[in-house]
Structure formats: structure tokens, C-alpha cells
Design an enzyme around this catalytic site. Structure first.
Site, PDB file in Angstrom:
ATOM      1  N   GLY A  23       0.964  -1.148   0.049  1.00 48.57           N
ATOM      2  CA  GLY A  23      -0.038   0.283  -0.220  1.00 48.57           C
ATOM      3  C   GLY A  23       0.806   1.138  -0.036  1.00 48.57           C
TER       4      GLY A  23
ATOM      5  N   SER B 242      -2.806   9.300   8.747  1.00 48.38           N
ATOM      6  CA  SER B 242      -2.549   8.198   7.836  1.00 48.38           C
ATOM      7  C   SER B 242      -0.949   8.443   7.492  1.00 48.38           C
ATOM      8  CB  SER B 242      -3.378   7.799   6.835  1.00 48.38           C
ATOM      9  OG  SER B 242      -2.778   7.394   5.733  1.00 48.38           O
TER      10      SER B 242
ATOM     11  N   ASP C 180       0.253  -1.125  13.567  1.00 41.25           N
ATOM     12  CA  ASP C 180       0.601  -2.337  12.915  1.00 41.25           C
ATOM     13  C   ASP C 180       1.424  -3.097  14.053  1.00 41.25           C
ATOM     14  OD1 ASP C 180       0.440  -1.586  10.752  1.00 41.25           O
ATOM     15  OD2 ASP C 180       2.486  -0.891   9.804  1.00 41.25           O
TER      16      ASP C 180
ATOM     17  N   LYS D 288      -6.627  -3.041   7.391  1.00 37.88           N
ATOM     18  CA  LYS D 288      -5.397  -3.521   6.617  1.00 37.88           C
ATOM     19  C   LYS D 288      -5.361  -4.506   5.000  1.00 37.88           C
ATOM     20  CE  LYS D 288      -2.932  -0.465   8.841  1.00 37.88           C
ATOM     21  NZ  LYS D 288      -1.869   0.345   8.873  1.00 37.88           N
TER      22      LYS D 288
END
Length: 428
Positions: free
Chosen positions: A93, A166, A313, A340
Site C-alpha cells: 500500500g 495516515s 501495526d 489493512k
């Protein structure tokens, strides 16, 4: 591939982590934009950074190896070339979102593709602002890759307040802005990873508690010659494994300690983990150190939702730590996990359910009722082809009395190609 993991009596030894995935990918992209040669030491061999490297080569960068270092000759912002083939971002991504910003800024038409997992992740957050900057983007169902990018109007500057914290969205807009005559500003109300600002030395200021990052053609792209630190997200698995395992004692070397990445250290500290940071230093623009971890008596914690972007994460492995902590732990404000590589809240729930844990799944997180004496015999874990779920399941398996199995274990290679070898090393 199905991997079998036995319960471990203890974990001892020292480890060199794989290079940081996020920094490696940025190093490749920013080297493309630099007009000249950059020497990058310790570039990641994981799948995502390698996908990014192939993409920057298609855009004109010349990539060579020299004594284990990566030499990337960039073409500068005005020297990028239109790719002859689709830009395949694989599972990354980061590659798709950051390169979209570069393509729009440079006015280059291209098609961005990826694997099934990446093509299942929405790209609307970058599509809307990039189209406001002058791009025309065709996407499957107006939201998903493949992305056909074409800038049909002159690049327009933006003042863009991030709707969510983000780093990928922030970096996408800033990279497009680097090609503009007028300044683009990204306004950040909650902190996210700041590797892009650090590595590009972008102007930052704070107003009313908000960070404002600026980018334009006037910003000089710095040479990207430095050593990539060890991936903190990879270190997280060993920090938790060491904290929950009796008689564990491990040294994790060369760990990136960027404060916008390392909330897990504070969370584990609040839980009572025995962690010591040594040999702190700077590698280029990034702080680095070595971390010692020993087996600890953990207590429950409620993670402040404001900290979630800084440990997003690491939440799958934090759920494992919470299972062996005294009391009830809470993860909330983590709805982003559902978008995710897989729906990670669902995947974490399946992982905990496989061992008979006492927990409740929420729309935006989990409530985990921990017990330091929690035991299970063995389990079969679904990784859902998600590298972080596979590795978190492996750490959980170390606490089993028998042998547990992890399906699609090869997915760990997305971020940590040597994880299974390192696990075997630590158990011996």
C-alpha cells in the site's frame, strides 16, 4: 506453507532485525526524485520494498549494487519517464499510495496494479485529494486498484487537513505537492509516522496544536545516503515474546526508535515489561538503539485511542501480550485495522479464539481478559495471508504446551523474510 511451532521453555540470544520496510520504500522513491546518486546501506530484501524498487526503475532510476549497498541514480523531478509497463506494487500500500502522488505531481500517466490483497484495499482517501489537485483517476468501483492515473489539468496546490492520521495519505499529498510552483500544505491533527518529513527535510510548523507540513518545487530533494535501521515493527514480535516468556533474555540490535513509530515501548512499559534501551544514536535522520528484553510479570492496559496511529501495526502482537497480563486490557479507536491486508480485528479475534482466550470483539477493537497463568495445549491458526497475523500467531504458539500450526506462514516474508529462521535460533 504450514509452519509448526512448539512451545518454548525460554528465549535467549541476540538478533539483527530486517531493515525497516517503511524507510526502505521511501529511500527508493526519494532517491528517484533526487538528481544524482544515493548510496543506501541495509536496504530491505522483503517483498514490499523490492516491489517499490522495481517501480522506481520503471520511472527512470538506475539501480546497482556495490559491496552490498544499493546505488540509486535518480533523475530529479523533471527527469522521470513514463513507464512502458504497469507499475506492479505487489502487496505494498505504501508503494501504491506514495507513487500515486509522484505520478500526479510529475504529470505522468501510468497504471498501478497489485496483488489480490492490495486490490481489496480502498484507495478513495488518495483519489479524492489527488483529483482536486488536477488528476483524473480511474479505479475499479471508483475505489480499488488497478488505478489509471492521468493528470489532465495543471497541478493545483492544496491545503489538506488529514481526515485520519495516515502517513501514507500524508506522504501521497506532499509528494504531489513537491512538483508545484505554489506551496501545498498538509495539516495533521493527530501524529502519524514522520519518515517522509524527516527524510525529505520538509518545513514543519505547529499552530493551535496542529502540525503543518509544506511542500513545493522550491524544496530541495536531499541525497538519500544512509543506513536503514532495523524495523521496529519486526522488533515488536520479539519484545512481546521476551516479555511473556519465562526466563527469556534477548538483545534486539539496531532498532529504529522513531518516536512516531514506537508507542509499543511505552505501552509495554506501562504493562510492566522489563525493557532497557542501550547504545542510542542517529542514523541519518532516524534515531536508533539496541533493546534488551527479559521475561516479566505483565499487567493489563487500556490503550489511549490517540496512541493507536503510533502502534497500529503492533496491535496484533500487543493482543498476545494482553492475553498473558493480569486484568482486562482494552484496544479501542482502531477501526482502521479492518482496512489493512485483511480485517485485522477479525483476524486477531480468530487467533485468540483458536486458543480459547476470554475476550470480546468490538467494532473498533478488542476487550481481552488476561491471565498470566493462561495455558493451552495447541492450536491451528489462520494467517489470512497477513504477515503480522502469521508472526503474532507464532509468538502465541510459543506459550502452548504442544505443537501449533500456522497456515500460509510464508506470508511473513512480506515484511520479515528471515522470521522463521530467527524464531528457531531464539528457541535453541
Amino acid at each position: 506453507m504450514i509452519k509448526t511451532v512448539s512451545g518454548a521453555g525460554s528465549l535467549k540470544g541476540s538478533l539483527q532485525l530486517p531493515p525497516d520496510k517503511s524507510i526502505s520504500q521511501r529511500a527508493a522513491i526519494f532517491s528517484l526524485l533526487y538528481d544524482g546518486k544515493s548510496r543506501i546501506r541495509n536496504y530491505s530484501q522483503a517483498q514490499d520494498p523490492q516491489s517499490t524498487l522495481r517501480c522506481v526503475q520503471q520511472l527512470g532510476a538506475i539501480v546497482k549494487e556495490d559491496s552490498g549497498d544499493l546505488i540509486i541514480e535518480g533523475k530529479g523531478r523533471d527527469g522521470l519517464v513514463e513507464p512502458k509497463q504497469d507499475l506492479d506494487c505487489g502487496n505494498s500500500g505504501t508503494a501504491m499510495r506514495l507513487l500515486s502522488g509522484v505520478l500526479v505531481g510529475a504529470g505522468i500517466s501510468a497504471k498501478l496494479i497489485g496483488d489480490a490483497s492490495l486490490c481489496g484495499r480502498t484507495m478513495t482517501r488518495i483519489i479524492e485529494p489527488l483529483e482536486a489537485m488536477g488528476a483524473h483517476i480511474l479505479a475499479r468501483n471508483s475505489a480499488y486498484a488497478p488505478l489509471f492515473i492521468n493528470r489532465v489539468e495543471p497541478l493545483r496546490p492544496m491545503e489538506f487537513e488529514l481526515p485520519v492520521p495516515s502517513a501514507q495519505l500524508k506522504s501521497c499529498i506532499l509528494l504531489a505537492g513537491l512538483f508545484g510552483e505554489e506551496v501545498t500544505r498538509v495539516i495533521e491533527t493527530l501524529p502519524s509516522r514522520d519518515h517522509t518529513e524527516r527524510l525529505l527535510n520538509l518545513h514543519q510548523q505547529w499552530e493551535n496544536g496542529k502540525k503543518i507540513i509544506s511542500a513545493s518545487i522550491a524544496d530541495e530533494i536531499p541525497e538519500q545516503s544512509y543506513t536503514i535501521p532495523g524495523d521496529f515493527s519486526a522488533a515488536a514480535f520479539w519484545l512481546v515474546a521476551g516479555a511473556i516468556q519465562n526466563n527469556a533474555e534477548m538483545l534486539i540490535e539496531n532498532v529504529g526508535l522513531n518516536p512516531t513509530r514506537s508507542a509499543l515501548l511505552d505501552i509495554l512499559g506501562d504493562m510492566g515489561a522489563d525493557l532497557i534501551i542501550e547504545n542510542e544514536r542517529m542514523e541519518g535522520a532516524e534515531p536508533v538503539g539496541d533493546i534488551k528484553v527479559k521475561g516479566s510479570d505483565l499487567k493489563a492496559v487500556e490503550i489511549d485511542p490517540k496512541m493507536i496511529p503510533n502502534c497500529i501495526d503492533e496491535l496484533p502482537i500487543l493482543a498476545v501480550a494482553m492475553l498473558f497480563a493480569e486484568g482486562t486490557s482494552v484496544i479501542s479507536g482502531a477501526e482502521e485495522l479492518r482496512h489493512k491486508e485483511t480485517d485485522r480485528i477479525m483476524a486477531m479475534s480468530k487467533m485468540l479464539k483458536a486458543v480459547g482466550a476470554n475476550f470480546e470483539e468490538q467494532e473498533d477493537g478488542l476487550i481481552i481478559h488476561g491471565d498470566p497463568e493462561f495455558t493451552f495445549q495447541s492450536a491451528e491458526f489462520e494467517s489470512f495471508h497477513d504477515h503480522r497475523i502469521a508472526m503474532a500467531s507464532a509468538v502465541l504458539s510459543l506459550k502452548g504446551k504442544g505443537e501449533s500450526k500456522i497456515k500460509d506462514a510464508e506470508s511473513a516474508a512480506v515484511s520479515y523474510p528471515t522470521f522463521w529462521e530467527d524464531l528457531e535460533k531464539m528457541m535453541n
